[in-house]
Design a protein around this motif. Sequence first.
Motif, PDB file in Angstrom:
ATOM      1  N   SER A 152      -3.622  -4.237  -0.440  1.00  0.00           N
ATOM      2  CA  SER A 152      -4.451  -3.248   0.200  1.00  0.00           C
ATOM      3  C   SER A 152      -5.742  -2.873  -0.640  1.00  0.00           C
ATOM      4  O   SER A 152      -6.857  -2.907   0.208  1.00  0.00           O
ATOM      5  CB  SER A 152      -3.928  -1.798   0.275  1.00  0.00           C
ATOM      6  OG  SER A 152      -3.714  -1.200  -1.049  1.00  0.00           O
ATOM      7  N   LEU A 171      -2.516   0.610   4.805  1.00  0.00           N
ATOM      8  CA  LEU A 171      -1.746  -0.096   3.853  1.00  0.00           C
ATOM      9  C   LEU A 171      -1.500   0.681   2.700  1.00  0.00           C
ATOM     10  O   LEU A 171      -0.312   1.034   1.760  1.00  0.00           O
ATOM     11  CB  LEU A 171      -2.045  -1.625   3.530  1.00  0.00           C
ATOM     12  CG  LEU A 171      -0.985  -2.480   2.721  1.00  0.00           C
ATOM     13  CD1 LEU A 171       0.221  -2.545   3.444  1.00  0.00           C
ATOM     14  CD2 LEU A 171      -1.620  -3.470   2.500  1.00  0.00           C
ATOM     15  N   ILE A 172      -2.508   1.226   2.148  1.00  0.00           N
ATOM     16  CA  ILE A 172      -2.480   2.222   1.039  1.00  0.00           C
ATOM     17  C   ILE A 172      -1.591   3.571   1.259  1.00  0.00           C
ATOM     18  O   ILE A 172      -0.576   3.954   0.494  1.00  0.00           O
ATOM     19  CB  ILE A 172      -3.955   2.600   0.496  1.00  0.00           C
ATOM     20  CG1 ILE A 172      -4.539   1.429  -0.336  1.00  0.00           C
ATOM     21  CG2 ILE A 172      -3.916   3.801  -0.199  1.00  0.00           C
ATOM     22  CD1 ILE A 172      -5.968   1.613  -0.742  1.00  0.00           C
ATOM     23  N   THR A 220       0.615   3.744   3.486  1.00  0.00           N
ATOM     24  CA  THR A 220       2.193   3.334   3.637  1.00  0.00           C
ATOM     25  C   THR A 220       2.401   3.329   2.345  1.00  0.00           C
ATOM     26  O   THR A 220       3.672   3.535   1.801  1.00  0.00           O
ATOM     27  CB  THR A 220       2.085   2.056   4.420  1.00  0.00           C
ATOM     28  OG1 THR A 220       1.466   2.128   5.587  1.00  0.00           O
ATOM     29  CG2 THR A 220       3.522   1.746   4.524  1.00  0.00           C
ATOM     30  N   VAL A 221       2.070   2.617   1.188  1.00  0.00           N
ATOM     31  CA  VAL A 221       2.410   2.407  -0.220  1.00  0.00           C
ATOM     32  C   VAL A 221       2.800   3.934  -0.663  1.00  0.00           C
ATOM     33  O   VAL A 221       3.712   3.852  -1.514  1.00  0.00           O
ATOM     34  CB  VAL A 221       1.504   1.593  -0.756  1.00  0.00           C
ATOM     35  CG1 VAL A 221       1.811   1.383  -2.337  1.00  0.00           C
ATOM     36  CG2 VAL A 221       1.666   0.013  -0.437  1.00  0.00           C
ATOM     37  N   ALA A 244       5.865   5.507   0.747  1.00  0.00           N
ATOM     38  CA  ALA A 244       6.894   4.590   0.401  1.00  0.00           C
ATOM     39  C   ALA A 244       7.447   4.807  -0.858  1.00  0.00           C
ATOM     40  O   ALA A 244       8.435   5.286  -1.217  1.00  0.00           O
ATOM     41  CB  ALA A 244       6.886   3.038   0.798  1.00  0.00           C
ATOM     42  N   ASP A 245       6.288   4.869  -1.803  1.00  0.00           N
ATOM     43  CA  ASP A 245       6.499   5.219  -3.151  1.00  0.00           C
ATOM     44  C   ASP A 245       7.082   6.791  -3.305  1.00  0.00           C
ATOM     45  O   ASP A 245       7.932   7.050  -4.243  1.00  0.00           O
ATOM     46  CB  ASP A 245       5.219   4.948  -3.976  1.00  0.00           C
ATOM     47  CG  ASP A 245       5.412   5.331  -5.637  1.00  0.00           C
ATOM     48  OD1 ASP A 245       6.443   4.740  -6.011  1.00  0.00           O
ATOM     49  OD2 ASP A 245       4.790   5.706  -6.093  1.00  0.00           O
ATOM     50  N   THR A 292       2.593  -5.234  -5.229  1.00  0.00           N
ATOM     51  CA  THR A 292       2.044  -6.216  -4.290  1.00  0.00           C
ATOM     52  C   THR A 292       1.279  -5.587  -3.120  1.00  0.00           C
ATOM     53  O   THR A 292       0.147  -5.947  -2.543  1.00  0.00           O
ATOM     54  CB  THR A 292       3.176  -7.106  -3.946  1.00  0.00           C
ATOM     55  OG1 THR A 292       3.748  -7.796  -5.070  1.00  0.00           O
ATOM     56  CG2 THR A 292       2.683  -8.414  -2.942  1.00  0.00           C
ATOM     57  N   ALA A 293       1.776  -4.863  -2.625  1.00  0.00           N
ATOM     58  CA  ALA A 293       1.437  -3.972  -1.369  1.00  0.00           C
ATOM     59  C   ALA A 293      -0.004  -3.225  -1.889  1.00  0.00           C
ATOM     60  O   ALA A 293      -0.941  -3.458  -1.024  1.00  0.00           O
ATOM     61  CB  ALA A 293       2.041  -3.039  -0.706  1.00  0.00           C
ATOM     62  N   ALA A 294       0.052  -2.667  -2.817  1.00  0.00           N
ATOM     63  CA  ALA A 294      -1.019  -1.867  -3.417  1.00  0.00           C
ATOM     64  C   ALA A 294      -2.304  -2.869  -3.794  1.00  0.00           C
ATOM     65  O   ALA A 294      -3.460  -2.762  -3.207  1.00  0.00           O
ATOM     66  CB  ALA A 294      -0.715  -1.241  -4.621  1.00  0.00           C
ATOM     67  N   VAL A 311       5.922  -2.786  -4.308  1.00  0.00           N
ATOM     68  CA  VAL A 311       4.879  -1.651  -4.021  1.00  0.00           C
ATOM     69  C   VAL A 311       3.537  -1.950  -4.955  1.00  0.00           C
ATOM     70  O   VAL A 311       2.541  -2.010  -4.416  1.00  0.00           O
ATOM     71  CB  VAL A 311       5.423  -0.313  -5.210  1.00  0.00           C
ATOM     72  CG1 VAL A 311       4.305   0.806  -5.103  1.00  0.00           C
ATOM     73  CG2 VAL A 311       6.624   0.334  -4.060  1.00  0.00           C
TER      74      VAL A 311
END
Length: 74
Positions: free
Chosen positions: A43, A17-18, A20-21, A24-25, A38-40, A36
């Motif tokens: 993770s 997940l990290i 991916t974030v 994506a960023d 929230t996902a961070a 971003v």
Amino acid sequence: MLSRQRGLQLEAFGSILIVTVMLADRFLFTLQDGFVLTAAIASAVFLTIGIHVVKRADEQAQQEAEKQQSSHHP
């Protein structure tokens, strides 16, 4: 209580997940900042829980090994 295997899975999921974030960023500037963040946070939570579970499982395994050794050597 979660098993060591589940802890390792949580660690792996948090790591993925990290990454991916971060990707994506880096490459998708159209994402909302809230997503971003929230996902961070998610993770980080998965990694923290995974590390805690693995550490606890390792400590329990070590205690069990010490008990077995002490019962074999009076």
